[in-house]
Design a protein around this motif. Structure first.
Motif, short mmCIF file in Angstrom:
data_model
loop_
_atom_site.label_atom_id
_atom_site.label_comp_id
_atom_site.label_asym_id
_atom_site.label_seq_id
_atom_site.Cartn_x
_atom_site.Cartn_y
_atom_site.Cartn_z
N SER A 57 -4.90 2.01 0.60
CA SER A 57 -5.13 2.53 1.95
C SER A 57 -6.09 3.71 1.88
O SER A 57 -5.66 4.86 1.72
CB SER A 57 -3.79 2.95 2.59
N SER A 104 0.80 -1.24 0.00
CA SER A 104 0.00 0.00 0.00
C SER A 104 0.83 1.28 0.00
O SER A 104 0.41 2.27 -0.63
CB SER A 104 -0.99 -0.01 1.17
N THR A 128 0.38 6.62 4.66
CA THR A 128 0.22 5.18 4.39
C THR A 128 1.27 4.36 5.13
O THR A 128 0.99 3.24 5.56
CB THR A 128 0.30 4.91 2.88
#
Length: 406
Positions: free
Chosen positions: A119, A64, A338
């Motif tokens: 995310s 992510s 993230t």
């Protein structure tokens, strides 16, 4: 006295992307525990359920940030559409693999492919930052998002377990996948609030993870994530051991109630204490309240202990994301946020696996010792990193300082 939460939602488009982002992030809570609930029933082994869940969570934690880095460079819509589609298809394959008793390797392969799920908490916070950068409303917005994260865990994790236990093993993960598709679609179509794509001169060639504040906060949240996984896996195991498996959804939901309420209060107060000190205090509370967990012997005791241990989670989130917003260049913000989510994901992956092994080997209640150790390590990480976290924001060459702008 005006309501600070009403103020932030007066911004055009804010309520729309916040609502869509709430739905899109539900799989963060529903998918890992949904995998555990599904496979523990269809396969009958907690270690396998924990391992597959760990592969998904760990894979998502590592992938992510790269997705978010691409978002910073190419824009949300261009990246979120294909990655969400791949993740949704992979979740469907995982459900089929469990239902049709496909070979074990297909469980791990589909879980790894599902890890391409973006995310969405980072995407939503990036939009809030774009609206309120360097304004006090941003702290309130981050507090709202942290409370929303807790509400996701209240509704998501308990809903996932409840569906799997009362309907059929795959129900929790199936609903999680449907919410991902619905929420992501509603989020992407709202282009007016999408942060602008940075020019090549504004985007650094490096990664946000090389910034020391990001490293410290991410490591601390690895340990915090482990406490999440411990609560979820241990709650399922303990309630089943006590002959009340249906109580697991209630216990997991209670875990986030106290934190949800405390988070809303902190967002309304807009505290002036330095964020790095607030983070240390929140983690100290987390460490202290984790101690009673291994000693519970009834469902009511479990619910009370879990409720108390959860009160520090939302304050931890608020201060952690606030620190990242203050210390990371704007052109790297989505990736920086993230990485913090990545810390939680890595912790959940490792915590899920370790707790599953401890439960199988030493019994259900002993899984909570993973939470005790993890909370202490999180506190120590932030305590020793106070000087670094107290620094100023690093900026890219194209990003002017506040003094220059003045």
């Amino acid at each position: 006295m005006s309501n600070p939460y009403a103020e932030i939602f007066r911004a055009p488009g804010a309520s729309g992307f916040a609502a869509a982002g709430f739905l899109a992030r539900m799989p963060i809570a529903m998918a890992p525990i949904g995998i555990v609930a599904m496979l523990s029933q269809t396969q009958g082994e907690y270690w396998l359920a924990g391992a597959v869940s760990a592969v998904f969570a760990l894979g998502n934690a590592l992938i992510s940030p790269q997705i978010s880095r691409a978002v910073d460079r190419l824009g949300q819509a261009r990246i979120l559409i294909p990655t969400t589609a791949i993740a949704a298809i992979a979740f469907v394959l995982l459900i089929l693999a469990a239902n049709q008793s496909w070979p074990v390797w297909t469980l791990f392969a589909s879980a790894l492919l599902a890890a391409l799920m973006p995310s969405f908490p980072a995407m939503v916070r990036a939009r809030w930052s774009d609206l309120f950068r360097d304004r006090p409303e941003l702290n309130t917005a981050f507090a709202f998002e942290s409370a929303a994260d807790e509400l996701v865990y209240i509704a998501g994790a308990s809903l996932s377990v409840g569906l799997s236990v009362t309907l059929f093993p795959e129900a929790g993960l199936l609903v999680s996948t449907l919410l991902l598709v619905l929420g992501a679609t509603a989020f992407v179509v709202q282009r007016s609030t999408e942060p602008k794509v940075r020019s090549s001169s504004e985007v650094s060639g490096g990664s946000a993870i090389w910034l020391r504040p990001v490293q410290i906060v991410t490591l601390a949240l690895v340990f915090v994530g482990a406490t999440f996984a411990t609560a979820e896996v241990s709650a399922v195991a303990i309630t089943e051991h006590l002959g009340q498996p249906g109580a697991a959804s209630l216990v997991i939901g209670v875990y986030a109630v106290g934190s949800f309420l405390v988070g809303l209060i902190i967002g309304a107060l807009n505290l002036k204490m330095a964020l790095q000190r607030q983070l240390a205090i929140a983690l100290a509370v987390l460490a202290v309240t984790a101690w009673p967990l291994p000693f519970v012997s009834t469902v009511p005791m479990l619910a009370l202990a879990v409720f108390l241990s959860g009160i520090a989670i939302s304050p931890t989130f608020i201060t952690a994301f606030g620190l990242i917003e203050q210390r990371v260049p704007a052109a790297m913000l989505t990736e920086g946020i993230t990485w913090v989510m990545t810390g939680i994901g890595i912790g959940m992956a490792l915590g899920s696996f370790v707790t599953g092994w401890v439960v199988d080997t030493y019994g259900p209640t002993n899984g909570f010792w993973v939470s005790v150790v993890s909370a202490i390590l999180a506190f120590m990480t932030v305590l020793f990193g106070q000087k670094t976290l107290a620094g100023s924001r690093m900026r890219t060459a194209a990003e002017p300082s506040l003094h220059a702008a003045e």
